[in-house]
Motif scaffolding. Sequence first.
Motif: not given
Length: 469
Positions: A130-159
């Motif tokens: 719900r938090e991710c979809l609380v705002d109408d953000r069109a960019e969420l439904f566009r093609l992202g980075c082929p490697q995966g989103e930078a935020g998730l890759r940073s979180a995985i790297s730190a973990y």
Amino acid sequence: MYELTISLRQGDRIPLYEQIYGYIRNEIREGRISSGEKLPSTRMLSRHLDVSRSTVELAYEQLLSEGYIESRPYRGYYAAQIEGLYQIHPVRKVGKADKKRNRAQYLYDFTPNGVDLNSFPYNTWRRLSRECLVDDRAELFRLGCPQGEAGLRSAISAYLHQARGVNCSPEQIVVGAGNDYLLMLLCAVLGTGHRVALENPTYKQAYRMFKNLSFDICTVDMDQKGMRVDVLDKTEADLAFVMPSHQYPLGTVMPIRRRMELLQWSVKKQDRYIIEDDYDSEFRYKGKPIPALQGYDAEGRVIYIGTFSKSIAPAIRMSYMVMPESVCEMYHRRCGFINSTVSKVDQMILQKFIEDGHYERHLNKMRALYRNRHDILLAELKEMGTDFSISGENAGVHLLLHFGSGRTEEEMIRLAAANGVRVYGLSEYYVDGASPSENAVILLGYANMDEKKIKEAVHLLKKAWYGNA
């Protein structure tokens, strides 16, 4: 002209036009209205059925669009020629009786691939969604980075750095929908002409992936320390697929000396790589977690693959691959145009799940849960018999029973099944299908059974294998 006698159900949840459409369609499919036969006009049929003409017209329009009837100018509607065309036949619904019959064969299943989905953090995942979809953000439904989103890759790297000792930057990570996809992607990155060595016994899915992608494959037998590097050196392989932190299915943990030997093998020749599958290293019940092989790699020869399928849920379909710099360059050159196979919304949910500490809390909960089941299973097995030994019990979610009485796997599996318990033989994980030992080795997984079911299942195994309970 074909006379249509349709019993329409007034007040039914199915609209009248759909009832007319469905009746005529079925009559044509079953051959009761033959091709070329004329149908009543919309005016005539509406009067005959006592419905509006627009209702009949809607039904005819649907039949026209699907090709069941055809319209001939100034002449009316005729059944179309459909013989020989592909038809979708209705699938018989599986009723409760069918489901019971399918389940009746086994009361308990010691699958080594189980995950306790009853402990999935539904409320937390729902709130983050719900938090991710609380705002109408069109960019969420566009093609992202082929490697995966930078935020998730940073979180995985730190973990990975904190929990597994993996040294990498977010730029070295590719996120994909499961390990199968990442292996296919890796094969495309590395290109053809490679020889892959796998442990024997091994994870059969990886073996099938490499084989179907036309890689030259060989297997290397294992000892108590893991893949034998002296044998590997004679295979002329330039890729080695290993699971050093918890080998599947044997549960072997590769000691530091063997890991160093494996790394030395990789640097003897140019373009040799080790593919490290770290599929369930989060679950260890004795001693400290074993650092990943990648953390010891100073020459950029280890390609590290991990997944959230075991630690969260298989349907998350989220895995990641850490590539050395040299492989990163090949990835961008050969496969950088391939879009990500994981939705941006799911990536953002997982990112928040990790960054907000939910993942760590979930892992701690699951470790405690699995350890309790692990301890109960061991306690029950110790009371069952004395003609077997146990291995692989210090990590993961399965263990192995090694029988020394000359009993075969086939016999043990058959006796267990006759008492409603499904167990698995080690021989099915050998590439050639035959275990080097004549004695039975049985795998017991405990992730998807609670404590009560584990006790009941072992009680039935005791009855099946020893004739008492």
